[in-house]
Enzyme design. Structure first.
Site, short mmCIF file in Angstrom:
data_model
loop_
_atom_site.label_atom_id
_atom_site.label_comp_id
_atom_site.label_asym_id
_atom_site.label_seq_id
_atom_site.Cartn_x
_atom_site.Cartn_y
_atom_site.Cartn_z
N LYS A 1 7.46 0.01 -3.60
CA LYS A 1 7.25 1.19 -4.46
C LYS A 1 6.95 2.43 -3.62
O LYS A 1 7.49 3.51 -3.88
CB LYS A 1 6.08 0.94 -5.43
CG LYS A 1 6.31 -0.25 -6.34
CD LYS A 1 5.19 -0.40 -7.37
CE LYS A 1 3.83 -0.72 -6.78
NZ LYS A 1 3.71 -2.08 -6.21
N ARG B 1 -1.67 -0.44 -14.15
CA ARG B 1 -1.73 -1.85 -13.75
C ARG B 1 -2.32 -2.72 -14.85
O ARG B 1 -2.37 -3.94 -14.69
CB ARG B 1 -2.61 -1.99 -12.51
CG ARG B 1 -1.85 -2.11 -11.20
CD ARG B 1 -2.88 -2.16 -10.09
NE ARG B 1 -2.43 -2.79 -8.88
CZ ARG B 1 -1.88 -2.14 -7.85
NH1 ARG B 1 -1.63 -0.86 -7.92
NH2 ARG B 1 -1.56 -2.80 -6.75
N ARG C 1 3.87 -6.04 7.02
CA ARG C 1 3.26 -4.72 6.95
C ARG C 1 1.84 -4.75 7.53
O ARG C 1 1.39 -3.79 8.15
CB ARG C 1 3.21 -4.25 5.48
CG ARG C 1 2.65 -2.84 5.31
CD ARG C 1 2.81 -2.35 3.89
NE ARG C 1 1.83 -2.94 2.99
CZ ARG C 1 1.81 -2.76 1.67
NH1 ARG C 1 2.74 -2.01 1.10
NH2 ARG C 1 0.90 -3.32 0.92
N ARG D 1 -4.34 -2.38 6.82
CA ARG D 1 -4.96 -2.69 5.52
C ARG D 1 -5.52 -4.09 5.52
O ARG D 1 -4.80 -5.06 5.77
CB ARG D 1 -3.91 -2.52 4.40
CG ARG D 1 -3.70 -1.09 4.00
CD ARG D 1 -2.60 -0.95 2.96
NE ARG D 1 -2.82 -1.74 1.76
CZ ARG D 1 -2.06 -1.66 0.68
NH1 ARG D 1 -1.04 -0.79 0.66
NH2 ARG D 1 -2.31 -2.40 -0.36
N ARG E 1 -3.16 -11.17 -4.64
CA ARG E 1 -2.73 -9.90 -5.24
C ARG E 1 -1.51 -10.11 -6.13
O ARG E 1 -1.39 -9.48 -7.18
CB ARG E 1 -2.42 -8.88 -4.13
CG ARG E 1 -3.69 -8.31 -3.52
CD ARG E 1 -3.46 -7.76 -2.15
NE ARG E 1 -2.53 -6.65 -2.13
CZ ARG E 1 -1.84 -6.28 -1.05
NH1 ARG E 1 -1.96 -6.94 0.08
NH2 ARG E 1 -1.04 -5.24 -1.12
P1 ADP Z 1 0.05 -2.82 -3.37
O1 ADP Z 1 1.03 -2.37 -4.40
O2 ADP Z 1 0.69 -3.14 -2.07
O3 ADP Z 1 -0.91 -3.86 -3.84
P2 ADP Z 1 -1.60 -0.46 -3.77
O4 ADP Z 1 -1.82 0.55 -2.73
O5 ADP Z 1 -0.86 -0.06 -5.00
O6 ADP Z 1 -0.87 -1.60 -2.99
O7 ADP Z 1 -3.00 -1.07 -4.26
C1 ADP Z 1 -3.96 -1.58 -3.36
C2 ADP Z 1 -5.24 -1.97 -4.12
O8 ADP Z 1 -5.82 -0.81 -4.71
C3 ADP Z 1 -5.07 -2.94 -5.28
O9 ADP Z 1 -5.04 -4.29 -4.85
C4 ADP Z 1 -6.31 -2.60 -6.14
O10 ADP Z 1 -7.49 -3.16 -5.58
C5 ADP Z 1 -6.41 -1.11 -5.99
N1 ADP Z 1 -5.65 -0.39 -7.02
C6 ADP Z 1 -4.59 0.43 -6.81
N2 ADP Z 1 -4.12 0.92 -7.97
C7 ADP Z 1 -4.91 0.39 -8.95
C8 ADP Z 1 -4.94 0.49 -10.37
N3 ADP Z 1 -4.04 1.23 -11.02
N4 ADP Z 1 -5.88 -0.21 -11.05
C9 ADP Z 1 -6.79 -0.94 -10.42
N5 ADP Z 1 -6.82 -1.09 -9.09
C10 ADP Z 1 -5.90 -0.44 -8.35
#
Ligand code: ADP
Length: 190
Positions: A16, A91, A130, A136, A148
């Site tokens: 994404k 989410r 990654r 991370r 996840r």
């Molecule tokens: P990825 O898609 O690789 O998991 P993101 O950067 O989108 O990476 O998200 C990393 C973390 O940030 C998630 O595992 C969660 O803990 C938190 N997070 C991100 N976006 C949200 C959201 N919309 N609602 C709740 N937690 C979120």
């Protein structure tokens, strides 16, 4: 002219973030990634960032109220944007409803939910790869990567039905070269 508000959807590791970079350039959109926003808070060691850190490192979701508030602030700050790409948000169903409420209040609804589809084994491979350079914590080990993906399956993937019911869901094959996937997205945007 109506705004090009797009949800770029998909599991962790689906690409994404990478694809958002192409799309914001092409359509002059503002990229709203809740993951990026949360990581910036962590880096700045704000109260919010410190509260989110443990959840994020463990692969759990951060509270709906927090991410909804962040999105609301950013939408206000970029009120004049030609459109937004929502990446990693919504989410949960509560987040999707809050987003609809915010956008409907301005008569600027989501026009499409583009869902990058990638098999689990490929996702795990990409996340661990990654992790070698991202720094991370949540990309470092297979257990957290799979967790996840499991959280995504349980909490997030049901949103496909939410957007299907609005006629906005579009599945995109997320396996292939970056350019091929961009082309599929551009075609779906139309
Ligand atoms: P990825 O898609 O690789 O998991 P993101 O950067 O989108 O990476 O998200 C990393 C973390 O940030 C998630 O595992 C969660 O803990 C938190 N997070 C991100 N976006 C949200 C959201 N919309 N609602 C709740 N937690 C979120």
């Amino acid at each position: 002219m109506s705004k090009l508000n797009i949800v770029l959807f998909g599991p962790p590791g689906a690409g994404k973030g990478t694809q958002s970079n192409f799309l914001i350039e092409k359509y002059k959109l503002v990229h709203l990634s809740t993951g990026d926003l949360l990581r910036a808070e962590m880096k700045a060691e704000t109260e919010l960032g410190l509260a989110a850190k443990e959840l994020m490192d463990n692969g759990d979701l951060v509270a709906d109220t927090i991410v909804i508030g962040m999105i609301r602030n950013m939408m206000d700050a970029y009120n004049d944007a030609p459109g937004f790409i929502f990446d990693g948000f919504p989410r949960t169903e509560a987040q999707a409803k809050a987003l609809d409420d915010m956008l409907n209040a301005k008569s600027e609804p989501i026009v499409a939910m583009l869902s990058l589809e990638v098999p689990e084994e490929e996702l795990v491979k990409r996340l661990l790869e990654r992790g070698k350079t991202s720094g991370r914590v949540d990309d470092q080990d297979e257990v957290t990567a799979r967790k996840r993906i499991a959280v995504y399956m349980r909490e997030t993937s049901p949103l496909k039905d939410y957007y299907k019911a609005q006629g906005k869901y579009k599945a995109i094959d997320g396996v292939g070269s970056m350019a091929e996937i961009t082309e599929r997205l551009v075609k779906a945007i139309g």
